[in-house]
Design a protein around this motif. Structure first.
Motif, PDB file in Angstrom:
ATOM      1  N   ARG A  27      31.826  42.570  43.584  1.00 50.44           N
ATOM      2  CA  ARG A  27      31.292  42.543  42.154  1.00 50.44           C
ATOM      3  C   ARG A  27      31.476  43.966  41.647  1.00 50.44           C
ATOM      4  O   ARG A  27      31.346  44.787  42.081  1.00 50.44           O
ATOM      5  CB  ARG A  27      29.763  42.174  42.353  1.00 50.44           C
ATOM      6  N   GLY A  28      31.562  43.592  40.136  1.00 43.01           N
ATOM      7  CA  GLY A  28      31.425  44.865  39.294  1.00 43.01           C
ATOM      8  C   GLY A  28      30.105  45.050  38.648  1.00 43.01           C
ATOM      9  O   GLY A  28      28.907  44.635  39.075  1.00 43.01           O
ATOM     10  N   VAL A  89      40.244  38.694  31.149  1.00 46.84           N
ATOM     11  CA  VAL A  89      40.349  39.782  32.080  1.00 46.84           C
ATOM     12  C   VAL A  89      38.978  39.668  32.869  1.00 46.84           C
ATOM     13  O   VAL A  89      37.948  39.736  32.196  1.00 46.84           O
ATOM     14  CB  VAL A  89      40.473  41.112  31.397  1.00 46.84           C
ATOM     15  N   MET A  90      38.976  39.714  34.011  1.00 42.70           N
ATOM     16  CA  MET A  90      38.017  39.727  35.177  1.00 42.70           C
ATOM     17  C   MET A  90      37.392  41.471  35.242  1.00 42.70           C
ATOM     18  O   MET A  90      38.217  42.294  35.135  1.00 42.70           O
ATOM     19  CB  MET A  90      37.967  39.060  36.296  1.00 42.70           C
ATOM     20  N   ARG A  91      36.186  41.481  35.725  1.00 42.23           N
ATOM     21  CA  ARG A  91      35.855  43.112  36.353  1.00 42.23           C
ATOM     22  C   ARG A  91      36.212  44.017  35.324  1.00 42.23           C
ATOM     23  O   ARG A  91      36.802  45.136  35.775  1.00 42.23           O
ATOM     24  CB  ARG A  91      36.688  43.362  37.687  1.00 42.23           C
ATOM     25  N   LEU A  92      35.711  43.980  34.188  1.00 41.52           N
ATOM     26  CA  LEU A  92      36.056  44.969  33.073  1.00 41.52           C
ATOM     27  C   LEU A  92      35.438  46.141  33.493  1.00 41.52           C
ATOM     28  O   LEU A  92      36.101  47.184  32.943  1.00 41.52           O
ATOM     29  CB  LEU A  92      35.189  44.289  31.730  1.00 41.52           C
ATOM     30  N   SER A  93      34.386  46.206  34.156  1.00 46.15           N
ATOM     31  CA  SER A  93      34.002  47.782  34.615  1.00 46.15           C
ATOM     32  C   SER A  93      34.880  48.424  35.445  1.00 46.15           C
ATOM     33  O   SER A  93      34.764  49.746  35.546  1.00 46.15           O
ATOM     34  CB  SER A  93      32.923  47.513  35.478  1.00 46.15           C
ATOM     35  N   ASP A 127      42.858  42.745  38.985  1.00 46.20           N
ATOM     36  CA  ASP A 127      43.520  44.111  38.557  1.00 46.20           C
ATOM     37  C   ASP A 127      44.698  44.324  38.234  1.00 46.20           C
ATOM     38  O   ASP A 127      45.879  43.827  38.975  1.00 46.20           O
ATOM     39  CB  ASP A 127      43.237  45.039  39.940  1.00 46.20           C
ATOM     40  N   MET A 128      45.196  45.207  37.208  1.00 46.64           N
ATOM     41  CA  MET A 128      46.584  45.807  37.050  1.00 46.64           C
ATOM     42  C   MET A 128      46.489  47.227  37.582  1.00 46.64           C
ATOM     43  O   MET A 128      46.475  47.429  38.440  1.00 46.64           O
ATOM     44  CB  MET A 128      46.890  45.638  35.244  1.00 46.64           C
ATOM     45  N   GLU A 165      29.375  36.913  33.890  1.00 46.81           N
ATOM     46  CA  GLU A 165      30.339  36.295  34.820  1.00 46.81           C
ATOM     47  C   GLU A 165      31.637  36.906  35.165  1.00 46.81           C
ATOM     48  O   GLU A 165      32.115  36.864  36.328  1.00 46.81           O
ATOM     49  CB  GLU A 165      30.507  34.923  34.076  1.00 46.81           C
ATOM     50  N   ARG A 166      32.241  37.712  34.427  1.00 41.37           N
ATOM     51  CA  ARG A 166      33.397  38.471  34.559  1.00 41.37           C
ATOM     52  C   ARG A 166      33.057  39.498  35.855  1.00 41.37           C
ATOM     53  O   ARG A 166      34.102  39.803  36.360  1.00 41.37           O
ATOM     54  CB  ARG A 166      33.869  39.129  33.299  1.00 41.37           C
TER      55      ARG A 166
END
Length: 315
Positions: A27-28, A89-93, A127-128, A165-166
């Motif tokens: 999780r972020g 995009v997920m996990r913006l943190s 992730d990129m 949610e992200r």
């Protein structure tokens, strides 16, 4: 064997080792706190991940890929917008939605193809790379030069996800509990369509998936199977697939990976290793392995120091 192939092999093995420990589902944080300043940023033993992990913006430099996927950096990266018509995009943190402009365009194309060819509302992007690439504080050994992207195997919902949610939702597990095949309650023919669309992109060099997913692709692919050789089994990758593109034209400082063999990689012999009990259910070591020292700035290509210290691009 010459030193160069040995070095490449060692780097690839480091990617393999880290993949089994990938933190894609961690999780972020909805309210991430800035990292504290480093007491001695010039310490030669300091991990380069501490330096690159604190850069929140790309360089104000032309795009430049430096080094290998697991040992390098990138100047002048672009950000994939966190929302698009067919992606989120997920996990913006983590601030890892950066990459070479060619990679950003590829992800956007794949998102459109997933919508058109698989009937998904779109894709969820993991992730990129970091804004300047380089080693990451957590997770990957690769993703350092802006040419790698993780695509969740969970279709994007037909709505915009909240920030919460992200950061907190997990992708869906695609591998059966015994690790020998895909989970039939979650895997669908549309997953094959999405991975095939990625593999058929000319700039894509490799796609990494769990061996059970490779096994399912080999079994289910019909018609043209020429794309299967790009899809390689790799530890982890139960919830997502990893797309890697070739060094872009004109990127003389980018160290390319050897092209995959032309074989589909679908014979029993090709897959046997991945389904050994010792691989699926590895025994814990008698003694905990000693942690390896982190990669330092001096161990990266020399140009990465200039990339690290360059002014921030304006946003």
């Amino acid at each position: 064997m010459s030193p160069r192939p040995i070095l490449t092999l060692l780097l690839l093995l480091s990617v393999v080792a880290s993949a089994s420990m990938a933190l894609a589902q961690d999780r972020g944080s909805v309210n991430p706190k800035p990292l504290p300043p480093l007491a001695n940023p010039n310490d030669p033993k300091l991990g380069a991940k501490e330096l690159f992990g604190r850069k929140v913006l790309p360089t104000a430099m032309p795009t430049r890929v430096v080094g290998f996927y697991a040992k390098g950096c990138i100047a002048g990266s672009d950000a994939l917008p966190i929302n698009g018509p067919t992606w989120q995009v997920m996990r913006l943190s983590r601030n890892r939605n950066w990459g070479h402009p060619d990679l950003v365009k590829l992800v956007e194309r794949l998102a459109a193809k997933a919508h058109k060819d698989a009937g998904w509302p779109g894709i969820l992007v993991g992730d990129m790379s970091q804004p300047r690439g380089g080693p990451m504080l957590t997770g990957h050994a690769s993703h350092q030069v802006g040419l790698d992207a993780d695509i969740w195997l969970t279709p994007m919902p037909n709505r915009q996800l909240s920030r919460n949610e992200r950061e907190e939702m997990s992708a869906v597990m695609m591998v059966r509990s015994d690790r020998l095949d895909i989970e039939p309650s979650t895997w669908t023919p549309t997953h094959l369509n999405v991975i095939r669309a990625a593999a058929q992109e000319p700039t894509v060099q490799r796609i990494f998936v769990n061996a059970a997913i490779k096994k399912a692709l080999c079994r289910e692919a019909k018609g043209d199977r020429g794309w299967l050789h790009k899809v390689r089994p790799m530890y982890g990758h139960d919830y997502h697939f990893h797309v890697r593109i070739k060094c872009p034209p004109g990127s003389g400082e980018c160290e390319s990976q050897p092209e995959p063999t032309a074989s589909e990689g679908c014979s029993p012999g090709d897959l046997a290793y991945w389904f050994k009990d010792a691989i699926i259910h590895p025994k814990p070591p008698k003694e905990p392995p000693k942690p390896r020292p982190p990669m330092t700035l001096a161990q990266l290509p020399p140009a990465c120091k200039a990339v690290l210290n360059a002014p921030d691009a304006r946003q």
